[in-house]
Design a protein around this motif. Structure first.
Motif, PDB file in Angstrom:
ATOM      1  N   ASP A  85      60.764  68.625  50.818  1.00 26.14           N
ATOM      2  CA  ASP A  85      61.310  68.320  52.153  1.00 26.14           C
ATOM      3  C   ASP A  85      62.412  67.254  52.122  1.00 26.14           C
ATOM      4  OD1 ASP A  85      59.521  70.095  53.198  1.00 26.14           O
ATOM      5  OD2 ASP A  85      58.131  68.598  53.987  1.00 26.14           O
TER       6      ASP A  85
ATOM      7  N   ASP B  17      55.482  67.943  48.085  1.00 28.99           N
ATOM      8  CA  ASP B  17      56.009  68.340  49.398  1.00 28.99           C
ATOM      9  C   ASP B  17      57.165  67.419  49.823  1.00 28.99           C
ATOM     10  OD1 ASP B  17      55.823  69.758  52.080  1.00 28.99           O
ATOM     11  OD2 ASP B  17      55.453  67.681  52.683  1.00 28.99           O
ATOM     12  N   ASP B  18      57.030  66.146  49.528  1.00 31.71           N
ATOM     13  CA  ASP B  18      58.087  65.209  49.915  1.00 31.71           C
ATOM     14  C   ASP B  18      59.377  65.471  49.136  1.00 31.71           C
ATOM     15  OD1 ASP B  18      56.586  64.029  51.850  1.00 31.71           O
ATOM     16  OD2 ASP B  18      55.920  62.339  50.622  1.00 31.71           O
TER      17      ASP B  18
ATOM     18  N   ARG C 192      56.270  58.364  53.606  1.00 29.50           N
ATOM     19  CA  ARG C 192      54.945  58.997  53.537  1.00 29.50           C
ATOM     20  C   ARG C 192      53.896  57.918  53.749  1.00 29.50           C
ATOM     21  NH1 ARG C 192      52.559  63.569  54.281  1.00 29.50           N
ATOM     22  NH2 ARG C 192      54.221  64.637  53.145  1.00 29.50           N
TER      23      ARG C 192
HETATM   24 MG    MG Z   1      56.587  67.515  54.418  1.00 24.46          MG
END
Ligand code: MG
Ligand code: FPP
Length: 197
Positions: free
Chosen positions: A74, A70-71, A79
């Motif tokens: 995005d 996801d990082d 995180r």
């Molecule tokens: Mg994210």
């Protein structure tokens, strides 16, 4: 504590960089909400074995793998209070480490010896990926309606929560009715969790 101990053991690889990334990502106390859900649901079903510890590690690994990916999706820089893996090691190594972690979790779920568990977990992961894809498709759409939003969080977050609770029921050899009830409970907890988040 047992889940934390097993997570530490997971860092064991003969490739130093893999150990380094694993230590970085798995060491910094995430909230471990999903392993807690697994443990509580297994206990609620009267489970007495130690498979709930493994299952807790498995769901935490699936979750962490999804956050690493996801990082990247995005382009995130931070995180859990530290620089994201993609930021430290770049997208190429980060995406591969996410794959590694997911493969580890699958292998661990196979080792638990119940095909139904693998089925529940891979089904939850498929829905997780679909949710992330819907998220990307709708990103930045200010006119997003309620139904679409709920569908996204249903897949993106509630699917894995439901999978945690359902897998715990499978582990405890409950009836199909109890398994469905636990899945529904996990799903609702997941929706609530994501709404707050
Ligand atoms: Mg994210
Ligand atoms: C966080 O969303 C992301 C998720 C809850 C799911 C992400 C799922 C994938 C990337 C699919 C890949 C799955 C595997 C197992 C490799 P967010 O960006 O809204 O939340 P954030 O603020 O925590 O980043």
């Amino acid at each position: 504590e047992l889940v934390e101990r097993e997570i530490v053991a997971l860092r064991d690889s003969d490739i130093p960089l893999v150990r380094e990334i694993a230590t970085y990502l798995l060491g910094n106390g995430g909230k471990r909400v999903r392993p807690a859900l697994v443990a509580l649901c297994a206990q609620a079903c009267g489970y007495r074995g130690t498979g709930d510890v493994d299952l807790g590690v498995i769901v935490e690994c699936i979750h962490t793998a999804s956050l690493v990916h996801d990082d990247i999706v995005d382009g995130a820089k931070v995180r859990r209070g530290q620089e994201s893996a993609n930021r430290v090691w770049g997208n190429r190594l980060a995406v591969l480490f996410g794959d590694f972690l997911y493969a580890k979790s699958l292998a661990m779920s196979v080792a638990l010896g119940k095909l139904r568990l693998v089925e529940v977990l891979t089904d939850a992961t498929s829905r997780l990926v679909e949710g992330e894809m819907l998220d990307v498709i709708h990103n930045g759409h200010a006119e997003l309606d309620m139904d679409t939003y709920m569908d996204i969080i249903d897949r993106k977050t509630a699917s894995l929560f439901a999978g945690c609770a359902q897998a715990a029921a499978v582990l405890a050899d409950t009836s199909p009715e109890q398994e469905a009830a636990l899945a529904g409970y996990g799903h609702d907890v997941g929706l609530a969790f994501q709404l707050i988040d």
